[in-house]
Design an enzyme around this catalytic site. Structure first.
Site, mmCIF file in Angstrom:
data_model
loop_
_atom_site.group_PDB
_atom_site.id
_atom_site.type_symbol
_atom_site.label_atom_id
_atom_site.label_comp_id
_atom_site.label_asym_id
_atom_site.label_seq_id
_atom_site.Cartn_x
_atom_site.Cartn_y
_atom_site.Cartn_z
ATOM 1 N N GLU A 62 7.307 -12.319 10.739
ATOM 2 C CA GLU A 62 8.369 -12.880 9.894
ATOM 3 C C GLU A 62 9.408 -13.630 10.732
ATOM 4 O OE1 GLU A 62 9.635 -11.629 5.803
ATOM 5 O OE2 GLU A 62 9.385 -9.656 6.743
ATOM 6 N N HIS A 82 12.843 -3.561 9.849
ATOM 7 C CA HIS A 82 11.807 -2.879 10.622
ATOM 8 C C HIS A 82 12.335 -2.510 12.005
ATOM 9 C CE1 HIS A 82 8.193 -4.148 8.136
ATOM 10 N NE2 HIS A 82 9.138 -4.961 7.681
#
Length: 256
Positions: free
Chosen positions: A34, A247
């Site tokens: 990402e 994350h």
């Protein structure tokens, strides 16, 4: 050799966190997901100044993967062979020294039964086909990244409530298991058996503070590579920073 993986949820926003993590931990290979930027805007200079060669495969505002390595790769594959130009930027493979590293950002799937959900299952099939057609389980090979699947009940904060929800549904778990059956070992579970160890926490509901997380980021290794894995861990510290990624980095060390 430390191999690490981190869904940074925008490399432009998280660049200071990334550079600090590279400085502290000195991974030999760092896989990012990402990145959310086109290749022309990838922050190449500061990462190179930190001592890393960069390979990246990005798109505007969504997806995007990158591999940072101390040693220049001898082989690079961006996307699955045969991908259309319009394919999402979710796969990047390199060979660094004797080690093949496959960096994956598996689709989220949105909700169980949706078109995006079936696209996710199909993407797992593509990954499995790539492994079968391009590699052998006897190689020194790592598949790491954001798989968007928690494998077991001990990998989610509430297995009953999440049993048929996205990221933990039976078909997703079976798809991940099918990839592992090609010949991959979960390095984290090789060294850590306890429940409650997560790599992702929603930004909402004070999920991180309450440890309402899921372990969806993985470093999988072929048997020959796993036999050289001496430790594996999740680093929760960056999740505590201001403006964190949702994350945490995951890492494994190999005596390669």
């Amino acid at each position: 050799m430390i191999i690490a993986s981190w869904n940074v949820n925008s490399i432009s926003v998280r660049l200071p966190h990334l550079l600090e993590w590279l400085k502290q931990h000195q991974p030999h290979v760092m896989c990012l997901q990402e990145t959310k930027t086109v290749d022309e805007k990838f922050p190449l200079k500061p990462i190179e100044e930190a001592g890393y060669h960069c390979e990246f495969h990005g798109e505007k505002a969504y997806n995007g993967v990158a591999v940072l390595s101390r040693q220049q790769p001898s082989f690079v594959q961006k996307g699955f062979p045969g991908d259309a130009e319009t394919a999402s930027r979710r796969f990047l493979e390199v060979k660094v020294g004797p080690l093949h590293v496959l960096n994956v950002y598996v689709p989220n799937g949105s909700e169980v039964g949706s078109d995006k959900y079936f696209f996710k299952l199909k993407w797992f099939e593509q990954l499995k086909h790539h492994l079968r057609s391009r590699h052998k389980p006897g190689e020194l090979l790592i598949v790491c990244g954001d798989f968007n699947v928690a494998p077991e009940e001990r990998d989610v904060y509430d297995p009953v409530a999440l049993a048929n929800q996205i990221l933990f549904s039976p078909d997703e778990r079976a798809a991940l298991e099918s990839v592992k059956e090609w010949g991959l070992v979960d390095t984290f579970r090789q060294h850590n058996q306890e429940a409650g160890q997560y790599s992702w926490w929603d930004y909402r509901m004070a999920a991180f503070r309450r440890n309402m997380g899921l372990r969806i980021d993985h470093i999988l290794a072929t048997r020959p590579a796993s036999e050289k894995c001496t430790r594996a861990w999740i680093d929760k510290e960056p999740r505590k920073l201001e403006k964190p990624a949702d994350h945490a980095p995951v890492a494994a060390e190999f005596s390669v």
